[in-house]
Scaffold this active site. Structure first.
Site, short mmCIF file in Angstrom:
data_model
loop_
_atom_site.label_atom_id
_atom_site.label_comp_id
_atom_site.label_asym_id
_atom_site.label_seq_id
_atom_site.Cartn_x
_atom_site.Cartn_y
_atom_site.Cartn_z
N HIS A 96 0.54 -1.14 -0.06
CA HIS A 96 0.01 -0.15 -0.11
C HIS A 96 0.81 1.08 0.27
O HIS A 96 2.09 1.50 0.62
CB HIS A 96 -0.73 -0.65 1.89
CG HIS A 96 0.01 0.16 2.61
ND1 HIS A 96 0.48 -0.90 3.15
CD2 HIS A 96 -0.22 1.01 3.72
CE1 HIS A 96 0.94 -0.40 4.10
NE2 HIS A 96 0.84 0.57 4.77
N ASP A 98 0.40 4.80 2.26
CA ASP A 98 -0.64 5.66 3.12
C ASP A 98 -1.63 6.50 2.61
O ASP A 98 -1.66 7.65 1.55
CB ASP A 98 0.36 6.01 4.00
CG ASP A 98 1.28 5.26 4.50
OD1 ASP A 98 0.48 3.64 4.42
OD2 ASP A 98 2.35 5.47 5.51
N HIS A 249 4.71 0.12 0.38
CA HIS A 249 5.65 -1.08 1.75
C HIS A 249 4.51 -1.91 1.57
O HIS A 249 3.31 -1.95 1.69
CB HIS A 249 6.02 0.08 2.65
CG HIS A 249 5.21 1.36 3.67
ND1 HIS A 249 4.18 2.29 2.29
CD2 HIS A 249 4.44 0.59 4.57
CE1 HIS A 249 3.75 2.59 3.71
NE2 HIS A 249 2.93 2.24 4.32
N ARG A 264 3.95 6.13 13.55
CA ARG A 264 3.83 7.01 12.20
C ARG A 264 2.94 8.27 11.85
O ARG A 264 2.06 7.96 12.38
CB ARG A 264 3.39 6.07 10.92
CG ARG A 264 3.86 6.43 9.42
CD ARG A 264 2.64 5.89 8.86
NE ARG A 264 1.69 6.58 9.09
CZ ARG A 264 0.47 6.11 8.29
NH1 ARG A 264 -0.04 4.88 7.63
NH2 ARG A 264 -0.92 6.85 8.76
#
Length: 274
Positions: A96, A98, A249, A264
């Site tokens: 995906h 983000d 990632h 994150r």
């Protein structure tokens, strides 16, 4: 100061040493951003960030996203906490980019590793610009001008659906589906990349469902070619910053029941992708 940047992979990824991210001036920040466009993923080892310090650093790149579903840090709502261990298996093991389910997706991801398994828990990144360059010219032409639907609901497991009342409450906070180009252009480098992903892309808008299913599968399978990828074995107190406009990632969920906890921040793009 001049950054000490060393490649960790022939295609993407670099380690930056000799820098404390708590003490970065504007000139150094500009160097980091330039290195990020060039290398796509930067790693800074031996960093020691509080949640507030991580947020302050991330905000220097732009507005931060507040996730509608994921657990937030107790003191900083802009930081998502991914915490897994003996009672909860890792759940981010799908390719995906983000926040592509938002009108203004994330341009940068900034992750701080708090607790890492002794073995396992690596993260993989794929260079979506390199993947685009490797497509045959007729295939590039086929996707030029097409748009894909991105929807956060597409990522949720059908085996883990909430009860009806919880579903209705959840739908009120989830953003509606959005359209993004199948092939996007990086606003800084001008490079084109593949901008569909397994987690959030449901279908290609201009095609029939049959056409969309097969052509989307072609791109998603193409992104899994190992030559476009790198793998990073984490150490605690490492920061990774990635260009979400030119990479995807996944976190390898191979460490259960060991503990893995990371924070994150997602910095939003200034405008919608084109």
């Amino acid at each position: 100061m001049s950054l000490n940047v060393q490649r960790v992979n022939p295609l993407l990824g670099a380690r930056v040493s000799g820098i404390d991210l708590r003490e970065v001036d504007d000139a150094t920040l500009a160097q980091i951003e330039a290195a990020l466009v060039a290398h796509k993923v930067l790693f800074f080892e031996d960093q020691h960030w509080s949640a507030e310090q991580q947020k302050a650093f991330a905000e220097r790149f732009g507005e931060l996203h507040v996730h509608p579903v994921y657990e937030a840090d107790p003191s900083v709502r802009e930081l998502v906490v991914f915490a897994y261990g003996e009672n909860k298996r890792g759940a981010n093991d799908t390719w995906h980019a983000d926040v592509t389910f938002a009108e203004r997706p994330s341009k940068l991801g900034i992750l701080y590793a708090e607790e890492i398994p002794k073995v396992g828990g690596d993260t993989l990144w794929v260079d979506t610009e390199a993947a685009y360059r490797a497509l045959a010219e007729p295939v590039k032409a086929l996707f030029d001008g097409l748009n894909a639907v991105h929807d956060i609901r597409h990522a949720r497991s059908p085996t883990a659906q909430p009860q009806v009342d919880a579903q209705a409450q959840l739908d009120r906070v989830l953003p509606p589906p959005v359209l993004h180009p199948v092939i996007r252009t990086h606003p800084v480098s001008g490079n084109k990349s593949i901008y569909v992903n397994r987690a959030f892309t449901s279908h290609i808008a201009e095609l029939s469902w049959v056409e969309s299913e097969h052509l989307l599968a072609l791109l998603l399978q193409h992104l899994q070619v190992p030559e476009f990828q790198m793998r990073w074995a984490w150490k605690p107190h490492t920061v990774a910053i990635w260009d979400n406009r030119s990479t995807q990632h996944l976190a390898v969920a191979d460490y259960f029941p060991a503990r893995r906890r990371v924070r994150r921040a997602a910095v939003l793009e200034e405008v919608r992708p084109v």
